[in-house]
Design a protein around this motif. Structure first.
Motif, PDB file in Angstrom:
ATOM      1  N   MET A  31      -8.759   2.833  22.581  1.00 52.23           N
ATOM      2  CA  MET A  31      -8.787   1.448  22.256  1.00 52.23           C
ATOM      3  C   MET A  31      -7.265   0.903  21.856  1.00 52.23           C
ATOM      4  N   GLY A  32      -6.365   1.723  21.782  1.00 52.74           N
ATOM      5  CA  GLY A  32      -4.912   1.238  21.739  1.00 52.74           C
ATOM      6  C   GLY A  32      -4.487   1.492  20.023  1.00 52.74           C
ATOM      7  N   ALA A  33      -5.216   2.134  19.508  1.00 52.76           N
ATOM      8  CA  ALA A  33      -4.932   2.117  17.993  1.00 52.76           C
ATOM      9  C   ALA A  33      -3.443   2.794  17.950  1.00 52.76           C
ATOM     10  N   VAL A  34      -2.978   2.354  16.743  1.00 50.88           N
ATOM     11  CA  VAL A  34      -1.569   3.034  16.200  1.00 50.88           C
ATOM     12  C   VAL A  34      -1.717   3.686  14.978  1.00 50.88           C
ATOM     13  N   TYR A  35      -1.511   5.236  15.122  1.00 47.74           N
ATOM     14  CA  TYR A  35      -1.631   5.957  13.890  1.00 47.74           C
ATOM     15  C   TYR A  35      -0.150   5.780  13.046  1.00 47.74           C
ATOM     16  N   LEU A  36      -0.591   5.337  11.647  1.00 48.37           N
ATOM     17  CA  LEU A  36       0.379   5.227  10.706  1.00 48.37           C
ATOM     18  C   LEU A  36       0.752   6.423  10.067  1.00 48.37           C
ATOM     19  N   GLN A  37      -0.175   7.297  10.038  1.00 51.33           N
ATOM     20  CA  GLN A  37       0.105   8.713   9.511  1.00 51.33           C
ATOM     21  C   GLN A  37      -1.294   9.469   9.970  1.00 51.33           C
ATOM     22  N   GLY A  38      -1.536  10.726   9.754  1.00 54.01           N
ATOM     23  CA  GLY A  38      -2.743  11.406  10.168  1.00 54.01           C
ATOM     24  C   GLY A  38      -3.862  10.812   9.428  1.00 54.01           C
ATOM     25  N   GLY A  39      -4.968  10.548  10.540  1.00 51.05           N
ATOM     26  CA  GLY A  39      -6.234   9.992   9.882  1.00 51.05           C
ATOM     27  C   GLY A  39      -6.003   8.504   9.190  1.00 51.05           C
ATOM     28  N   VAL A  40      -5.130   7.609   9.523  1.00 51.24           N
ATOM     29  CA  VAL A  40      -4.916   6.465   9.204  1.00 51.24           C
ATOM     30  C   VAL A  40      -4.125   5.631  10.487  1.00 51.24           C
ATOM     31  N   CYS A  41      -5.042   4.519  11.032  1.00 56.89           N
ATOM     32  CA  CYS A  41      -4.737   3.931  12.267  1.00 56.89           C
ATOM     33  C   CYS A  41      -5.210   2.465  12.065  1.00 56.89           C
ATOM     34  N   LEU A  70     -11.020  -1.252   6.747  1.00 60.93           N
ATOM     35  CA  LEU A  70     -10.827  -2.470   6.050  1.00 60.93           C
ATOM     36  C   LEU A  70      -9.769  -3.336   7.064  1.00 60.93           C
ATOM     37  N   ALA A  71     -10.105  -4.583   6.701  1.00 60.07           N
ATOM     38  CA  ALA A  71      -9.161  -5.674   7.304  1.00 60.07           C
ATOM     39  C   ALA A  71      -7.990  -5.937   6.457  1.00 60.07           C
ATOM     40  N   THR A  72      -6.655  -6.058   7.104  1.00 60.33           N
ATOM     41  CA  THR A  72      -5.520  -5.945   6.217  1.00 60.33           C
ATOM     42  C   THR A  72      -4.376  -6.728   6.887  1.00 60.33           C
ATOM     43  N   ILE A  73      -3.434  -7.314   6.163  1.00 58.13           N
ATOM     44  CA  ILE A  73      -2.151  -7.877   6.790  1.00 58.13           C
ATOM     45  C   ILE A  73      -1.007  -7.171   6.350  1.00 58.13           C
ATOM     46  N   GLY A  74       0.127  -7.690   6.912  1.00 55.71           N
ATOM     47  CA  GLY A  74       1.408  -7.158   6.415  1.00 55.71           C
ATOM     48  C   GLY A  74       1.716  -7.901   5.262  1.00 55.71           C
ATOM     49  N   LEU A  75       2.588  -7.502   4.210  1.00 52.43           N
ATOM     50  CA  LEU A  75       2.824  -8.178   3.052  1.00 52.43           C
ATOM     51  C   LEU A  75       3.808  -9.168   3.369  1.00 52.43           C
ATOM     52  N   ASP A  76       4.604  -8.745   4.472  1.00 51.03           N
ATOM     53  CA  ASP A  76       5.603 -10.080   4.908  1.00 51.03           C
ATOM     54  C   ASP A  76       5.729  -9.651   6.278  1.00 51.03           C
ATOM     55  N   GLN A  77       6.917 -10.491   6.925  1.00 48.02           N
ATOM     56  CA  GLN A  77       7.181 -10.580   8.306  1.00 48.02           C
ATOM     57  C   GLN A  77       7.751  -9.296   8.711  1.00 48.02           C
ATOM     58  N   LYS A  78       8.546  -8.740   7.806  1.00 51.42           N
ATOM     59  CA  LYS A  78       9.461  -7.280   8.337  1.00 51.42           C
ATOM     60  C   LYS A  78       8.243  -6.221   8.249  1.00 51.42           C
ATOM     61  N   GLN A  79       7.147  -6.237   7.232  1.00 51.13           N
ATOM     62  CA  GLN A  79       6.136  -5.222   7.675  1.00 51.13           C
ATOM     63  C   GLN A  79       5.437  -5.389   8.934  1.00 51.13           C
ATOM     64  N   GLN A  80       5.081  -6.751   8.959  1.00 57.38           N
ATOM     65  CA  GLN A  80       3.937  -6.972  10.358  1.00 57.38           C
ATOM     66  C   GLN A  80       5.109  -6.673  11.668  1.00 57.38           C
ATOM     67  N   ASP A  81       6.306  -7.052  11.500  1.00 60.42           N
ATOM     68  CA  ASP A  81       7.076  -6.688  12.620  1.00 60.42           C
ATOM     69  C   ASP A  81       7.143  -5.066  12.905  1.00 60.42           C
ATOM     70  N   LYS A  82       6.960  -4.272  11.809  1.00 60.47           N
ATOM     71  CA  LYS A  82       6.955  -2.730  11.991  1.00 60.47           C
ATOM     72  C   LYS A  82       5.673  -2.367  12.897  1.00 60.47           C
ATOM     73  N   ILE A  83       4.711  -2.993  12.286  1.00 64.87           N
ATOM     74  CA  ILE A  83       3.248  -2.547  12.991  1.00 64.87           C
ATOM     75  C   ILE A  83       3.524  -2.991  14.569  1.00 64.87           C
ATOM     76  N   ILE A  84       4.049  -4.238  14.806  1.00 62.91           N
ATOM     77  CA  ILE A  84       4.113  -4.675  16.181  1.00 62.91           C
ATOM     78  C   ILE A  84       4.970  -3.711  17.017  1.00 62.91           C
ATOM     79  N   SER A  85       5.772  -3.392  16.376  1.00 66.11           N
ATOM     80  CA  SER A  85       6.822  -2.356  17.023  1.00 66.11           C
ATOM     81  C   SER A  85       6.208  -1.215  17.406  1.00 66.11           C
ATOM     82  N   ARG A  86       5.453  -0.673  16.663  1.00 70.46           N
ATOM     83  CA  ARG A  86       4.941   0.680  16.863  1.00 70.46           C
ATOM     84  C   ARG A  86       3.900   0.432  18.117  1.00 70.46           C
ATOM     85  N   PHE A  87       3.078  -0.740  17.857  1.00 66.48           N
ATOM     86  CA  PHE A  87       2.094  -0.881  19.281  1.00 66.48           C
ATOM     87  C   PHE A  87       2.966  -0.914  20.476  1.00 66.48           C
TER      88      PHE A  87
END
Length: 188
Positions: A31-41, A70-87
């Motif tokens: 599906m294109g999921a990014v794992y943030l750590q084991g069992g968390v994507c 859960l539905a979630t958002i990044g706390l700020d632009q920096k956090q959002q950018d980190k997730i996008i970078s992982r994808f």
């Protein structure tokens, strides 16, 4: 940049049987999921992803595991950018592999041209390979949610591979006796 929403899945499944855990992992990666750590994507929040994750949540429960969606958002632009970078890093890894296979494909055609191996069988094999490349890049692009940097290079490489195969096809057709004017010799 607007605030992006993601679906966050945390899960645990028993270690045995391993095939159930692997099946869940494959579905998430597919599906294109990014794992943030084991069992968390995470995945971008879309209706399709939500539907598929709910189905996977049921599969996890059937495997005697636990899941929280859960539905979630990044706390700020920096956090959002980190997730996008992982994808984007995951997609770029796939694009790199794709580009490497195209380079090998082009080298194979160059070799066949050098030894003047101009047969319909070889052409057919190469056409099948190019068809696989087109399917492969479409799969990568479907999961390229945020425009990974290597997307453009991968597309350019596919176009180049197509052009090289077209030139090879021209040589194949020219080398066949039925395609030459009467009395004209074949290639040297």
């Amino acid at each position: 940049m607007p605030t992006l929403e993601w679906l966050l899945l945390t899960y645990k499944v028993p270690t045995e049987p391993a095939r159930k855990r692997v099946s869940i992992w494959r579905k998430l990666k597919g599906m294109g999921a990014v794992y943030l750590q084991g069992g968390v994507c995470v995945l971008p929040k879309t209706d399709d992803h939500l539907r598929r994750l709910k189905m996977l949540e049921n599969e996890i429960a059937e495997a005697e595991g636990e899941a929280l969606l859960l539905a979630t958002i990044g706390l700020d632009q920096k956090q959002q950018d980190k997730i996008i970078s992982r994808f984007n890093a995951d997609r770029d890894d796939e694009y790199k592999e794709f580009i490497e296979k195209c380079v090998a494909f082009e080298a194979e055609i160059a070799y066949e041209t050098t030894i003047q191996h101009f047969t319909y069988a070889e052409l057919g094999e190469n056409e099948q390979e190019l068809t696989k490349f087109k399917t492969w890049i479409a799969k990568i692009q479907k999961l390229d949610f945020y425009g990974a940097p290597l997307n453009k290079e991968a597309i350019e490489r596919l176009v180049r591979s197509e052009a090289i195969l077209d030139a090879y096809a021209h040589n194949v057709f020219a080398a066949q006796a039925e395609n030459r004017p009467a009395g004209e010799p074949g290639p040297p």
